[in-house]
Design an enzyme around this catalytic site. Structure first.
Site, PDB file in Angstrom:
ATOM      1  N   LYS A  10      24.415  53.634   2.795  1.00 42.50           N
ATOM      2  CA  LYS A  10      23.371  52.862   3.487  1.00 42.50           C
ATOM      3  C   LYS A  10      23.783  52.683   4.956  1.00 42.50           C
ATOM      4  O   LYS A  10      24.402  53.574   5.525  1.00 42.50           O
ATOM      5  CB  LYS A  10      23.126  51.520   2.800  1.00 42.50           C
ATOM      6  N   SER A 193      23.164  49.207  -9.256  1.00 41.66           N
ATOM      7  CA  SER A 193      24.318  48.419  -9.721  1.00 41.66           C
ATOM      8  C   SER A 193      25.277  49.215 -10.607  1.00 41.66           C
ATOM      9  O   SER A 193      25.856  48.650 -11.545  1.00 41.66           O
ATOM     10  CB  SER A 193      23.848  47.139 -10.424  1.00 41.66           C
ATOM     11  N   GLY A 214      25.350  52.716  -4.631  1.00 42.28           N
ATOM     12  CA  GLY A 214      25.311  52.087  -3.309  1.00 42.28           C
ATOM     13  C   GLY A 214      26.573  51.278  -3.063  1.00 42.28           C
ATOM     14  O   GLY A 214      27.633  51.824  -2.753  1.00 42.28           O
ATOM     15  N   GLY A 215      26.481  49.963  -3.233  1.00 40.11           N
ATOM     16  CA  GLY A 215      27.559  49.030  -2.898  1.00 40.11           C
ATOM     17  C   GLY A 215      28.943  49.469  -3.370  1.00 40.11           C
ATOM     18  O   GLY A 215      29.907  49.460  -2.588  1.00 40.11           O
TER      19      GLY A 215
END
Ligand code: PEP
Length: 230
Positions: A10, A193, A214-215
């Protein structure tokens, strides 16, 4: 079959962060899976040292011209990127991207030999009103006549960055629904997630071809754990 393990940074990172990430990740065994990292545009020229393929996070619907701030497909292709994410729910929301825009991007990427990863997925409101399957069908509508292999990422919006993951059964039902629209091979990644601790179940027990992370991908050790889960 090797799985596709994709990181989506991102709007995070810097030259030094990404360099350190590659050094740390390359020390890990990425197993035989195909590993992709979707970098912010200014860093697309950074090399993954062969272990890791580079993806862009978006591309313009326009080929060139007076479109200040946009980045064309030939520009990302010039950086030797292998993949490009399109239709991410954050781009659909913040940049007002339509299903038509996403199909236009898909066509340009194919012409320029960059592999698209088409993100689709429903909001919580859509899921709670039992409209998930109709919503997904609409997102797939423009892709129905494509005969070549397509890669989708099923990313329920309510699972992105929230720590919530749909049940195995809910993921399987949507994956089956997506596959039912196509006669050819369709690759489907799950995103939302994904972490070190749930990757093994997702990758080994469900009918998916990989994950979009992502994270958790910002931590190279955790991302390596995900890549080693199958
Ligand atoms: C994403 O942004 O594509 C994503 C799946 O994010 P996260 O893993 O943080 O939920």
């Amino acid at each position: 079959m090797p799985k596709l393990i994709a990181a989506n940074f991102k709007m995070n990172g810097s030259f030094s962060f990404i360099e350190e990430w590659f050094n740390a990740f390359n020390k890990e065994d990425a197993s035989s899976n195909e590993v992709i990292v979707a970098l912010p545009a200014p860093y697309l020229g950074m090399s993954g040292n062969g272990n890791v393929k580079i993806s862009a996070q978006n591309v313009s619907t326009k080929e060139s011209g007076a479109y200040t701030s946009q980045i064309s497909v030939s520009m990302i292709a010039d950086n030797n990127v292998s993949y490009c994410i399109i239709g991410h729910s954050e781009a659909r929301e913040y940049l007002n991207e339509s299903n038509e825009d996403i199909k236009a991007k898909y066509d340009l990427l194919i012409e320029n030999k960059v592999k698209p990863i088409v993100c689709i997925g429903e909001s919580l409101e859509t899921r709670e009103s039992n409209e998930t399957f109709d919503f997904i069908t609409k997102q797939l509508e423009h892709f129905k006549n494509i005969e070549d292999e397509i890669t989708f990422a099923y990313e329920p919006i309510w699972a992105i960055g929230t720590g919530l993951v749909p049940s195995d059964d809910d993921i399987e039902q949507v994956v089956k629904h997506i596959r039912s629209h196509f006669s050819q091979t369709v690759k489907i990644l799950y995103g939302g997630s994904v972490k070190g601790e749930n990757a093994s179940n997702l990758l080994n027990n469900l009918d998916i071809d990989g994950v979009l992370v992502g994270g958790a991908s910002l931590n190279p050790q955790e991302f390596a754990k995900i890549a080693q889960s199958c």
